[in-house]
Design an enzyme around this catalytic site. Structure first.
Site: not given
Length: 398
Positions: A190, A333
């Site tokens: 990102y 996660g």
């Protein structure tokens, strides 16, 4: 000696244990807002015993989202949904955390479970698609794989300054919503990760070239948030510490960068990979806890608390890396998606003296007073009630 269930204190925030629900993108938002889905989904993980609960990465601008179905906090009308999420997380005894980020050249995507875009290539939508846009990045270099082939706009210095202002404005809204832990997302290809990596950042101004210049974006973003984020609450970051490519981000540079971030108010480092290229020279993804050794070096050499994720979902492994003093927090996660009561399961697996203390008191009463066949309780089996024992008992009865 700390273990997985030892409380962890950072600034004025005390976590009840070391298990963190890591941000996981859900593709469930409309106009960037969080709704009943997020309240129920995140509340369940808080009720299941996680100490720190993150929603997905939260976009600081509309074009900072991965898809149009992703959550943001770039507008005041998005605060209400976040406030509901914070409330339910705190109701069940966890701390509400937010991860702020901008997807950069990995934005304008279609939700991955929808497979392909109109052109038949995976992931990215063209800028002229109703749900697409022109991505912005340090340099005009598309990611290049997975359908990320469309032209990318290089950010001007003025736009970089605007992004830093957006970080600060979003942090203010996060505080208004009730978050008490803020993480900056500088990983996974990102925007923050791409500024740090020579693979994505080929600028010739003050934001590119040398390591000092490539980490300038991160430090200025931290400074902007630190001005509005209370000192009593933790300010952390997830860093793409290694691209696993000789031309990309190198781990040794990450140590230098984290040391500088600490001087700019960073309280904890969450270590992950850069993912600025699919051309990675090492395949570590089947290795248990493959980021732990890197995180442990940061903890020792920078003298800062650390956390990490990646293949730590087996309770004994998660507990060991804490007991050995390698990391301070375990980020989970997929294990958190697979099992909303992962901490309770882990406590039973590890022989915790009172595993049901991790869930709300009313639930705990029923578990503690269960009369009958323990493996039939509906919880993942503890180590002393493995499946083969149950099968043998059933066969003997027949």
């Amino acid at each position: 000696m700390p273990n997985l269930f030892t409380p962890f204190k950072l600034k004025d925030i005390t976590l009840r244990n070391r298990a963190v629900m890591s941000p996981m993108t859900m593709y469930r938002s409309v106009d960037g807002k969080m709704d009943d889905f997020h309240v129920s989904y995140l509340g369940a993980r808080a009720a299941g015993g996680f100490a720190l609960v993150f929603p997905e990465q939260i976009a600081i601008t509309p074009d900072g989202r991965t898809t149009v179905q992703c959550a943001g906090l770039y507008d005041d009308d998005q605060i209400e949904g976040h406030a509901r999420v914070c409330s339910i997380i705190e109701t069940f005894g966890a701390v509400a955390a937010i991860q702020l980020g901008h997807t950069g050249r990995k934005g304008s995507e279609i939700a991955p479970h929808k497979a392909v875009n109109d052109e038949g290539s995976f992931k990215q939508l063209s800028p002229d698609h109703p749900d697409g846009w022109t991505c912005r990045a340090p340099s005009a270099i598309p990611f290049g794989t997975g359908g990320h082939i469309y032209p990318v706009k290089e950010l001007s210095v003025e736009e970089i300054k605007d992004i830093h202002k957006a970080y600060a404005a979003t942090a203010k809204r996060a505080l208004d919503a009730g978050y008490k832990w803020l993480e900056m997302h500088y990983a996974h290809g990102y925007l923050g990760a791409s500024f740090f990596s020579p693979l994505a950042n080929q600028r010739t101004d003050a934001y590119g070239g040398s390591l000092e210049n490539r980490m300038r974006f991160h430090l200025e973003a931290l400074d902007a948030v630190r001005e509005v984020w209370p000192e009593k609450y933790p300010l952390t970051m997830r860093l793409g510490a290694d691209d696993l490519n000789p031309a990309g981000t190198q781990f040794e540079d990450s140590i230098v960068a984290i040391r500088a971030m600490k001087e700019h108010g960073l309280d904890l480092a969450d270590l992950s990979l850069g993912f600025n290229t699919d051309d990675m020279k090492e395949n570590l993804f089947n290795d248990v806890g493959f980021m732990v050794s890197r995180a442990a070096r940061v903890k020792k050499e920078v003298d800062i608390p650390v956390g990490t994720s990646w293949n730590l979902g087996i309770p004994a492994n998660a507990d060991k890396v804490i007991r050995d003093g390698l990391i301070d927090l375990v980020f989970l996660g997929r294990p958190a998606l697979a099992n909303p009561i992962w901490p309770l399961w882990a406590a039973r697996e590890l022989g915790h003296s009172d595993p049901f203390s991790l869930v709300p008191e009313d639930w705990a009463w029923w578990f503690r007073n269960f009369r009958g066949h323990a493996p039939s309780m509906g919880l993942p089996p503890a180590a002393d009630h493995v499946a083969d024992k149950v099968v043998k008992t059933m066969v003997a009865a027949e």
